[in-house]
Design a protein around this motif. Structure first.
Motif, PDB file in Angstrom:
ATOM      1  N   THR A   3       0.819  -1.206   0.000  1.00  0.00           N
ATOM      2  CA  THR A   3       0.000   0.000   0.000  1.00  0.00           C
ATOM      3  C   THR A   3       0.855   1.260   0.000  1.00  0.00           C
ATOM      4  O   THR A   3       0.552   2.222  -0.721  1.00  0.00           O
ATOM      5  CB  THR A   3      -0.936  -0.006   1.226  1.00  0.00           C
ATOM      6  OG1 THR A   3      -1.724  -1.199   1.194  1.00  0.00           O
ATOM      7  CG2 THR A   3      -1.834   1.210   1.235  1.00  0.00           C
ATOM      8  N   ILE A   4       1.920   1.267   0.799  1.00  0.00           N
ATOM      9  CA  ILE A   4       2.782   2.457   0.856  1.00  0.00           C
ATOM     10  C   ILE A   4       3.397   2.721  -0.510  1.00  0.00           C
ATOM     11  O   ILE A   4       3.451   3.873  -0.962  1.00  0.00           O
ATOM     12  CB  ILE A   4       3.854   2.315   1.954  1.00  0.00           C
ATOM     13  CG1 ILE A   4       3.184   2.365   3.326  1.00  0.00           C
ATOM     14  CG2 ILE A   4       4.911   3.414   1.833  1.00  0.00           C
ATOM     15  CD1 ILE A   4       4.107   2.108   4.494  1.00  0.00           C
ATOM     16  N   THR A   5       3.836   1.681  -1.181  1.00  0.00           N
ATOM     17  CA  THR A   5       4.423   1.850  -2.507  1.00  0.00           C
ATOM     18  C   THR A   5       3.403   2.428  -3.480  1.00  0.00           C
ATOM     19  O   THR A   5       3.717   3.349  -4.249  1.00  0.00           O
ATOM     20  CB  THR A   5       4.960   0.503  -3.038  1.00  0.00           C
ATOM     21  OG1 THR A   5       5.904  -0.010  -2.105  1.00  0.00           O
ATOM     22  CG2 THR A   5       5.622   0.675  -4.398  1.00  0.00           C
ATOM     23  N   LEU A   6       2.195   1.905  -3.459  1.00  0.00           N
ATOM     24  CA  LEU A   6       1.151   2.415  -4.359  1.00  0.00           C
ATOM     25  C   LEU A   6       0.819   3.877  -4.079  1.00  0.00           C
ATOM     26  O   LEU A   6       0.668   4.675  -5.008  1.00  0.00           O
ATOM     27  CB  LEU A   6      -0.107   1.558  -4.259  1.00  0.00           C
ATOM     28  CG  LEU A   6      -0.033   0.198  -4.922  1.00  0.00           C
ATOM     29  CD1 LEU A   6      -1.293  -0.612  -4.629  1.00  0.00           C
ATOM     30  CD2 LEU A   6       0.177   0.330  -6.414  1.00  0.00           C
ATOM     31  N   ILE A   7       0.725   4.226  -2.801  1.00  0.00           N
ATOM     32  CA  ILE A   7       0.418   5.615  -2.449  1.00  0.00           C
ATOM     33  C   ILE A   7       1.582   6.525  -2.833  1.00  0.00           C
ATOM     34  O   ILE A   7       1.374   7.625  -3.377  1.00  0.00           O
ATOM     35  CB  ILE A   7       0.070   5.745  -0.949  1.00  0.00           C
ATOM     36  CG1 ILE A   7      -1.225   4.987  -0.656  1.00  0.00           C
ATOM     37  CG2 ILE A   7      -0.063   7.207  -0.541  1.00  0.00           C
ATOM     38  CD1 ILE A   7      -1.534   4.844   0.826  1.00  0.00           C
ATOM     39  N   ALA A   8       2.815   6.080  -2.580  1.00  0.00           N
ATOM     40  CA  ALA A   8       3.991   6.883  -2.949  1.00  0.00           C
ATOM     41  C   ALA A   8       4.057   7.072  -4.459  1.00  0.00           C
ATOM     42  O   ALA A   8       4.356   8.175  -4.944  1.00  0.00           O
ATOM     43  CB  ALA A   8       5.275   6.231  -2.427  1.00  0.00           C
ATOM     44  N   ALA A  10       1.536   6.966  -6.568  1.00  0.00           N
ATOM     45  CA  ALA A  10       0.438   7.852  -6.958  1.00  0.00           C
ATOM     46  C   ALA A  10       0.762   9.303  -6.622  1.00  0.00           C
ATOM     47  O   ALA A  10       0.526  10.216  -7.431  1.00  0.00           O
ATOM     48  CB  ALA A  10      -0.855   7.421  -6.273  1.00  0.00           C
ATOM     49  N   ALA A  11       1.313   9.532  -5.440  1.00  0.00           N
ATOM     50  CA  ALA A  11       1.677  10.898  -5.037  1.00  0.00           C
ATOM     51  C   ALA A  11       2.777  11.455  -5.940  1.00  0.00           C
ATOM     52  O   ALA A  11       2.723  12.624  -6.349  1.00  0.00           O
ATOM     53  CB  ALA A  11       2.113  10.922  -3.572  1.00  0.00           C
ATOM     54  N   VAL A  57       0.356  16.097   0.090  1.00  0.00           N
ATOM     55  CA  VAL A  57       0.875  15.240  -0.971  1.00  0.00           C
ATOM     56  C   VAL A  57       2.370  15.445  -1.140  1.00  0.00           C
ATOM     57  O   VAL A  57       3.143  14.484  -1.155  1.00  0.00           O
ATOM     58  CB  VAL A  57       0.125  15.487  -2.302  1.00  0.00           C
ATOM     59  CG1 VAL A  57       0.765  14.702  -3.444  1.00  0.00           C
ATOM     60  CG2 VAL A  57      -1.347  15.112  -2.161  1.00  0.00           C
ATOM     61  N   ASN A  61       4.709  12.698   0.779  1.00  0.00           N
ATOM     62  CA  ASN A  61       5.403  11.744  -0.079  1.00  0.00           C
ATOM     63  C   ASN A  61       6.900  11.663   0.219  1.00  0.00           C
ATOM     64  O   ASN A  61       7.525  10.647  -0.062  1.00  0.00           O
ATOM     65  CB  ASN A  61       5.163  12.046  -1.555  1.00  0.00           C
ATOM     66  CG  ASN A  61       5.359  10.817  -2.406  1.00  0.00           C
ATOM     67  OD1 ASN A  61       5.010   9.706  -2.004  1.00  0.00           O
ATOM     68  ND2 ASN A  61       5.924  11.000  -3.579  1.00  0.00           N
ATOM     69  N   LEU A  64       6.820   8.951   2.770  1.00  0.00           N
ATOM     70  CA  LEU A  64       6.553   7.660   2.128  1.00  0.00           C
ATOM     71  C   LEU A  64       7.751   7.180   1.306  1.00  0.00           C
ATOM     72  O   LEU A  64       8.111   5.999   1.361  1.00  0.00           O
ATOM     73  CB  LEU A  64       5.313   7.750   1.238  1.00  0.00           C
ATOM     74  CG  LEU A  64       3.995   8.027   1.946  1.00  0.00           C
ATOM     75  CD1 LEU A  64       2.865   8.155   0.936  1.00  0.00           C
ATOM     76  CD2 LEU A  64       3.692   6.973   2.988  1.00  0.00           C
ATOM     77  N   THR A 129       7.730   7.622 -10.062  1.00  0.00           N
ATOM     78  CA  THR A 129       6.494   6.846 -10.190  1.00  0.00           C
ATOM     79  C   THR A 129       6.759   5.507 -10.860  1.00  0.00           C
ATOM     80  O   THR A 129       6.378   4.449 -10.348  1.00  0.00           O
ATOM     81  CB  THR A 129       5.449   7.636 -11.003  1.00  0.00           C
ATOM     82  OG1 THR A 129       5.181   8.868 -10.335  1.00  0.00           O
ATOM     83  CG2 THR A 129       4.159   6.847 -11.160  1.00  0.00           C
TER      84      THR A 129
END
Length: 136
Positions: A3-8, A10-11, A57, A61, A64, A129
């Protein structure tokens, strides 16, 4: 992928999009204005961008991506931390501060140099990203 990777990722993508918009639309639009008007507009933008959502954000990030570095996704994390956050703090923000203190004669140099470094920030965020999503 966590989840952290996906949020990072995305941010990083959101920030890349912001930098892309500045490079392709905002700064060219300001370049079409007289220096006095362009400088005044950019000064307002610099004030308004410091809002809770952007700061969540942009700065969140950093945290993150720091976690990502410690979890082995060093390239993706450092691309954001160095290419976005540190460049912003050590290049673009000092230029913004100088824009506040100087007259309109500084605008042409500001426009060229700020935009160049903004391109670098945008590419770094996009690369962050992609590399985070690839697990690097």
């Amino acid at each position: 992928m966590g989840t952290i990777t996906l949020i990072a990722a995305a941010a990083s993508g959101l920030v890349a999009g912001l930098f892309f918009a500045f490079s392709t639309a905002v700064m060219p639009g300001l370049a079409d204005l007289p220096a006095e008007d362009a400088r005044a507009a950019m000064r307002r933008i610099n004030v308004r961008i410091q809002n809770p959502l952007f700061l969540l954000v942009f700065l969140g990030n950093v945290v993150l991506c720091g976690i990502e570095v410690f979890q082995g996704r060093v390239v993706g994390g450092l691309l954001y931390i160095v290419g976005s956050f540190l460049l912003t703090m050590f290049v673009n923000v000092p230029m913004n501060n100088r824009l506040e203190r100087t007259d309109d004669a500084y605008w042409p140099a500001y426009l060229r140099t700020w935009t160049l470094w903004n391109h670098v920030r945008g590419v770094a965020c996009l690369a962050s990203t992609v590399t985070l999503l690839l697990g690097f």
